[in-house]
Design a protein around this motif. Structure first.
Motif, mmCIF file in Angstrom:
data_model
loop_
_atom_site.group_PDB
_atom_site.id
_atom_site.type_symbol
_atom_site.label_atom_id
_atom_site.label_comp_id
_atom_site.label_asym_id
_atom_site.label_seq_id
_atom_site.Cartn_x
_atom_site.Cartn_y
_atom_site.Cartn_z
ATOM 1 N N SER A 104 42.008 -41.212 -17.670
ATOM 2 C CA SER A 104 43.464 -41.362 -17.232
ATOM 3 C C SER A 104 43.500 -41.867 -15.756
ATOM 4 O O SER A 104 44.321 -42.951 -15.037
ATOM 5 N N GLN A 158 47.795 -53.044 -16.877
ATOM 6 C CA GLN A 158 48.540 -52.142 -16.704
ATOM 7 C C GLN A 158 48.970 -51.195 -17.421
ATOM 8 O O GLN A 158 50.738 -50.783 -17.588
ATOM 9 N N ASP A 161 50.436 -49.461 -20.082
ATOM 10 C CA ASP A 161 50.757 -47.222 -20.645
ATOM 11 C C ASP A 161 49.934 -46.628 -22.168
ATOM 12 O O ASP A 161 50.495 -47.615 -23.082
#
Length: 317
Positions: free
Chosen positions: A16, A139, A141
Motif C-alpha cells: 500500500s 489514484q 482506491d
C-alpha cells in the motif's frame, strides 16, 4: 497472531505504501465542480500551470486569480493542505518528478487548438487517452475496490445504470459479468432504470456510471436502489458530486475532458480501466467458477463460428 500472518500484514502495508500517491493536480481537478467560484479560479490556475503556481507567492497567485489571499488559504485547507507553503512545496516536487519521468509534455497536455496540425491533434489525443488510463490506475482506491468486488461477488442481482457515453461502458460491464455467470442487467432509459431500481432488495447491487457525477437519471436510479436496501456503487470522475451522495462506494476515474473532447474516448477509457480492475478482481475471487464459465462461453461462441464456416464452405462448393 502467527508469524505468517504478521508477515502478510507487513507485506500488505508495504504494498500500500509503495503505491504512488495521486498528484495534487489530479485531486484538484476531481474536486473542481464542488468548489466555490473564487476557489475554482485558484484550482484552475493550478490545473493549467502548476509550475507557475509553485513559483508564485501567495500574493501573486491571489492577484492572478482575481481573489484574496484568504481565499487561497481557504482553498488550501479545502484540499487538505495546512497552508499555501505546503501546497507550493508539493507542487514543486511533483512538477520536478513529472518532468524527470516524462520530459516536457506541457504542449501535448494542453487543449486541442483550432490551429493545431493533424499530426499534433493525433499526438494530443493519444497522450490524453494514455494519461487517463495511467492516472486512473495511480489514484484508484484499492480498499474501496475490494469492497465493491466482494459486494458484487455475493450479490443476488446486479443492475448497472448509465446514459450517453456511459451507457456503452455499462453495456461492456454487464457483458463481462454475464459471461462469468453473474446475473446482471444494464439500463439506460430513465423510466426503466427507476423501475429496475424499485424492485431491488438487500443483497442486490446497483452500479451507476457517470463521468460528471451529476447525471440526474443515473443519480435518481441509485437513490431509489439505495432506498430499497441495495448496495450502491458509483463510478465517476468527481468524488464530491451528486452521485456520491447516494452511493455506498465510490470508484473514481481521472480523465480530463477538453473543449473539443467532451464525452471523449479518454473518459470512457478511464471508466473501462476501473471496470477491468473490478472484473479481474471478481475473476480471482471466483476463480474456479469464472474459469469454467469462460471456457463454456468460449466453446459456445467457437462452435457458432465453426458452424458458420462449414455452411459457407458448403455453399461455395
Amino acid at each position: 497472531m502467527n508469524k505468517a500472518a504478521k508477515t502478510s500484514d507487513k507485506e500488505d502495508r508495504a504494498s500500500s505504501d509503495d503505491r504512488p500517491a495521486p498528484s495534487t493536480v489530479l485531486r484538484v481537478r476531481s474536486l473542481l465542480p464542488s468548489l466555490a467560484p473564487a476557489e475554482q479560479r485558484v484550482a484552475q490556475r493550478i490545473i493549467d500551470d502548476p509550475e507557475r503556481v509553485a513559483a508564485s507567492s501567495i500574493t501573486q497567485l491571489a492577484k492572478d486569480c482575481d481573489t484574496s489571499e484568504a481565499t487561497v488559504i481557504r482553498f488550501c485547507r479545502t484540499i487538505d493542505f495546512t497552508g499555501y507553503r505546503e501546497l507550493r512545496l508539493t507542487l514543486a516536487t511533483e512538477v520536478g518528478q513529472a518532468r524527470g519521468a516524462r520530459g516536457d509534455t506541457r504542449e501535448l497536455a494542453s487543449d486541442i487548438d483550432p490551429d493545431d496540425t493533424l499530426v499534433t491533434v493525433v499526438q494530443k489525443i493519444a497522450f490524453a487517452d494514455a494519461r487517463a488510463v495511467e492516472d486512473t490506475g495511480s489514484q484508484l482506491d484499492v480498499e474501496v475496490l475490494q469492497h465493491v468486488i466482494e459486494a458484487l461477488a455475493g450479490a443476488h442481482r446486479i443492475d448497472i445504470y448509465g446514459v450517453g457515453a456511459s451507457a456503452f461502458v455499462a453495456a461492456d460491464f454487464q457483458q463481462k459479468l454475464h459471461r462469468i455467470g453473474l446475473i446482471s442487467h444494464t439500463w439506460s432509459d430513465s423510466h426503466v432504470m427507476l423501475t429496475s431500481a424499485a424492485v431491488l432488495n438487500t443483497g442486490d447491487v446497483a452500479v451507476g456510471i457517470s463521468h460528471s457525477g451529476s447525471t440526474v437519471d443515473t443519480t435518481n436510479a441509485l437513490r431509489q436502489a439505495r432506498e430499497r436496501g441495495a448496495t450502491t456503487v458509483a463510478i465517476t470522475n468527481f468524488p464530491r458530486s451528486t452521485i456520491s451522495e447516494v452511493s455506498d462506494h465510490v470508484l473514481t476515474t481521472a480523465a480530463r475532458e477538453t473543449t473539443f473532447r467532451s464525452g471523449a474516448t479518454a473518459s470512457r477509457l478511464a471508466q473501462l480501466t476501473v471496470i477491468d480492475c473490478v472484473f479481474v478482481g471478481l475473476a480471482q475471487l471466483r476463480y474456479t467458477d469464472t474459469r469454467s464459465a469462460l471456457e463454456s462461453t468460449y466453446e459456445a461462441v467457437r462452435g457458432l463460428r465453426v458452424d458458420r464456416g462449414d455452411r459457407r464452405r458448403s455453399q461455395e462448393g
